[in-house]
Design a protein around this motif. Structure first.
Motif, PDB file in Angstrom:
ATOM      1  N   GLU A 198       0.831  -1.131   0.445  1.00 42.69           N
ATOM      2  CA  GLU A 198      -0.204   0.453  -0.087  1.00 42.69           C
ATOM      3  C   GLU A 198       0.997   1.465  -0.017  1.00 42.69           C
ATOM      4  OE1 GLU A 198      -3.510   2.581  -0.433  1.00 42.69           O
ATOM      5  OE2 GLU A 198      -3.108   0.157  -0.166  1.00 42.69           O
ATOM      6  N   GLU A 199       2.174   1.251   0.619  1.00 44.19           N
ATOM      7  CA  GLU A 199       2.888   2.369   0.438  1.00 44.19           C
ATOM      8  C   GLU A 199       3.201   2.743  -1.067  1.00 44.19           C
ATOM      9  OE1 GLU A 199       4.003   5.979   2.577  1.00 44.19           O
ATOM     10  OE2 GLU A 199       2.853   3.976   3.561  1.00 44.19           O
ATOM     11  N   ARG A 205       1.699   6.478  -6.984  1.00 48.29           N
ATOM     12  CA  ARG A 205      -0.177   7.314  -7.079  1.00 48.29           C
ATOM     13  C   ARG A 205       0.716   9.228  -7.334  1.00 48.29           C
ATOM     14  NH1 ARG A 205      -2.660   5.030  -3.840  1.00 48.29           N
ATOM     15  NH2 ARG A 205      -2.481   5.990  -2.440  1.00 48.29           N
ATOM     16  N   ASP A 206       1.347   8.936  -5.578  1.00 46.47           N
ATOM     17  CA  ASP A 206       1.593  10.801  -5.553  1.00 46.47           C
ATOM     18  C   ASP A 206       2.600  11.199  -6.135  1.00 46.47           C
ATOM     19  OD1 ASP A 206       0.237  10.514  -3.328  1.00 46.47           O
ATOM     20  OD2 ASP A 206       1.544  10.230  -1.560  1.00 46.47           O
ATOM     21  N   LEU A 207       3.881  10.330  -7.187  1.00 45.19           N
ATOM     22  CA  LEU A 207       4.761   9.930  -7.422  1.00 45.19           C
ATOM     23  C   LEU A 207       4.091  10.995  -9.283  1.00 45.19           C
ATOM     24  CD1 LEU A 207       7.544   8.012  -6.417  1.00 45.19           C
ATOM     25  CD2 LEU A 207       7.762  11.390  -5.923  1.00 45.19           C
ATOM     26  N   HIS A 208       3.116   9.946  -9.468  1.00 45.98           N
ATOM     27  CA  HIS A 208       2.180  10.076 -11.089  1.00 45.98           C
ATOM     28  C   HIS A 208       1.349  11.599 -10.730  1.00 45.98           C
ATOM     29  CE1 HIS A 208      -0.544   9.980 -13.794  1.00 45.98           C
ATOM     30  NE2 HIS A 208      -0.405   9.065 -14.128  1.00 45.98           N
ATOM     31  N   GLU A 256       9.186  17.955  -1.283  1.00 47.24           N
ATOM     32  CA  GLU A 256       8.062  17.740  -0.297  1.00 47.24           C
ATOM     33  C   GLU A 256       7.700  17.021  -0.109  1.00 47.24           C
ATOM     34  OE1 GLU A 256       5.707  21.090  -1.427  1.00 47.24           O
ATOM     35  OE2 GLU A 256       6.804  22.834  -1.020  1.00 47.24           O
ATOM     36  N   ALA A 257       7.345  15.594  -0.572  1.00 46.59           N
ATOM     37  CA  ALA A 257       6.777  14.778  -1.010  1.00 46.59           C
ATOM     38  C   ALA A 257       7.715  13.441  -0.650  1.00 46.59           C
ATOM     39  CB  ALA A 257       6.233  13.927  -2.749  1.00 46.59           C
TER      40      ALA A 257
END
Length: 402
Positions: A198-199, A205-208, A256-257
Motif C-alpha cells: 500500500e505504501e 500515485r503521489d509521484l504520478h 516536499e513529498a
C-alpha cells in the motif's frame, strides 16, 4: 557475541512455533528430548515389574518385547508429528496398535502397567484430528479403568484417572496453541506485506500526480521551443524559461513529498529503540501503545528525533544496563504538552557531530514550540523533550514573534 535483537515476546513465540517443527540443530534436538523424555517416568512401574522376577522367563521376555515395541511406536509417532507427520491412515493404525498393545500388556501383567495408557492418551491428543481426539481420550481412560478392574486394583486406576484424561486434553490445547501462533505470525507477515504494498502504491500515485502534469508540460514546451527556435528565437527562449520554472517547481514538489515520506514516526522509533537497546544488552522499558491522538505531525516528528538521539546516546556512549522511556501528557500554562522522558543508569554523553547533538535537537524542538532538558541524575542521565500536544498551540507558538 551478537545478541538476538528481537523482543522477548517474539523469541518466546518463535520457540513455541518450533515445538511443532523438526529440529534444525543439536540444541533443538536436546530441547525436544527434554520435552518428550520426562513423560517416560510412567514406564518406571512396568520396568520395575519386569525386573522384579515375579514372572516366568517367557513372560518376562514377552513383556520386554511388548514394552520396547510400545515405546518405539510412541516415540516414532510423536517425533514424526513434530516433523513430517505420517499420513492419516498410518496415524490411525499406529494409535490403534498403541491402544491394543497397552490394553493387552495391562491385562496380562497387572496394574503396574496402567501407566502406559498415559502415552496412549498423549498420542491421541497430539496426532488425531480434534473431533476424533475428543472421544478417543475418554475411551482410553475407560480402557485403563477396565484394565484396573480386571487386575482387581481400582485404587491405582482411580489414581491415574485424571492424569490419563487431562493429559490427553492438554495435548489438544497445546496443538491449538501452536497452530494459532503459527497463523498469527503468518497473518502479521501478511499485514506487513500489504502495508508495504500500500505504501508503494501511495508513493507511485503521489509521484504520478506530482510529476505527470509537469513532465507532460515540459515535453510539450520542449517540442514547441524546438519548432520556434529557427524562426522565433525570442519566443523559444520564453518557452525554455517556462520549462525551467516548471522543472524547478516539480523539483520542489518532489522534495516536499520525499520529506513527508522521510518524516519519522514516534511509534516506529519506539519499535526501533526496543530493538537497538535489546541488541546492545540494555534492559528496555518502553510504552507499548503511546497515546498520540491529535498530536501534530511536526510535534511527533520532533519527539521521534529526540527519541532516536537519546537512544543513540544510550547505546553508544552511556554504558548503561537499563533504560526507561516514558511518554506522558501534561497540562501546562502554555497548553497541553506531550513529554518524552528517556532515563538510563549510565554515564551520559551525547553525539558531537553538527546537527546530531543536543544543540541541534534543541533547535529542532524549539521550531515546533517545544523544549529540551538534559542533565545527569543521581544514578545516570535523563533527557526530557516536550512538544505541544495540540495543533492550535503548536501553530501559535511557531507563528509568534521571538
Amino acid at each position: 557475541m551478537t545478541e538476538d535483537p528481537r523482543s522477548e515476546e517474539e523469541v518466546r513465540a518463535e520457540r513455541l512455533v518450533r515445538i511443532g517443527r523438526p529440529p534444525r540443530n543439536r540444541a533443538e534436538v536436546i530441547r525436544k528430548l527434554v520435552w518428550v523424555l520426562p513423560w517416560l517416568v510412567f514406564l518406571g512401574s512396568p520396568v520395575g515389574d519386569l525386573a522384579s522376577g515375579h514372572h516366568t522367563t517367557w513372560a518376562t521376555a514377552a513383556g520386554w518385547a511388548g514394552l520396547l515395541v510400545f515405546v518405539g511406536t510412541y516415540l516414532a509417532v510423536v517425533f514424526r508429528t513434530m516433523g513430517r507427520p505420517y499420513a492419516g491412515g498410518t496415524i490411525v493404525a499406529l494409535v490403534a496398535v498403541l491402544w491394543v498393545l497397552g490394553l493387552v500388556l495391562a491385562l496380562c501383567f497387572g496394574s503396574a502397567w496402567l501407566g502406559v495408557f498415559v502415552y496412549v492418551s498423549v498420542t491421541c491428543g497430539v496426532t488425531l484430528p480434534l473431533t476424533t481426539a475428543y472421544w478417543t481420550i475418554p475411551l482410553t481412560t475407560a480402557a485403563m479403568m477396565l484394565a484396573g478392574w480386571a487386575a482387581d486394583d481400582l485404587d491405582d486406576a482411580w489414581g491415574l484417572f485424571l492424569v490419563v484424561l487431562l493429559v490427553g486434553y492438554s495435548m489438544t490445547g497445546v496443538r491449538q496453541l501452536v497452530r494459532t501462533t503459527v497463523e498469527l505470525r503468518k497473518a502479521r507477515a501478511t499485514v506487513a506485506q500489504l502495508a508495504a504494498n500500500e505504501e508503494r502504491l501511495r508513493l507511485a500515485r503521489d509521484l504520478h500526480d506530482l510529476l505527470g502534469h509537469s513532465l507532460s508540460l515540459i515535453t510539450l514546451k520542449s517540442e514547441l521551443a524546438g519548432r520556434m527556435l529557427p524562426d522565433h528565437p525570442d519566443k523559444a527562449a520564453q518557452q525554455v524559461a517556462d520549462i525551467e520554472q516548471v522543472s524547478r517547481q516539480a523539483l520542489v514538489d518532489v522534495r516536499e513529498a520525499v520529506t513527508g515520506y522521510r518524516r519519522p514516526r514516534l511509534a516506529d522509533e519506539l519499535a526501533g529503540a526496543q530493538i537497538a537497546l535489546t541488541a546492545a544488552g540494555v534492559t528496555a522499558d518502553l510504552p507499548v501503545e503511546p497515546d498520540l491522538a491529535h498530536l501534530p505531525e511536526d510535534s511527533e516528528s520532533a519527539l521521534a528525533w529526540a527519541l532516536r538521539e537519546a537512544v543513540t546516546n544510550v547505546v553508544r556512549h552511556s554504558g548503561a544496563q537499563r533504560c526507561v522511556v516514558e511518554l506522558v501528557r501534561r497540562q501546562t500554562l502554555d497548553g497541553p504538552m506531550l513529554e518524552l522522558s528517556v532515563e538510563d543508569n549510565g554515564s551520559g554523553g551525547s553525539g558531537k557531530g553538527p546537527g546530531n547533538g543536543l544543540s541541534g535537537l534543541t533547535e529542532r524542538l524549539e521550531k515546533v514550540g517545544g523544549s529540551l532538558e538534559a542533565a545527569r541524575v543521581k544514578h545516570g542521565f535523563r533527557l526530557v523533550a516536550r512538544v505541544p500536544a495540540d495543533a492550535q498551540v503548536s501553530s501559535a507558538d511557531v507563528g509568534s514573534p521571538a
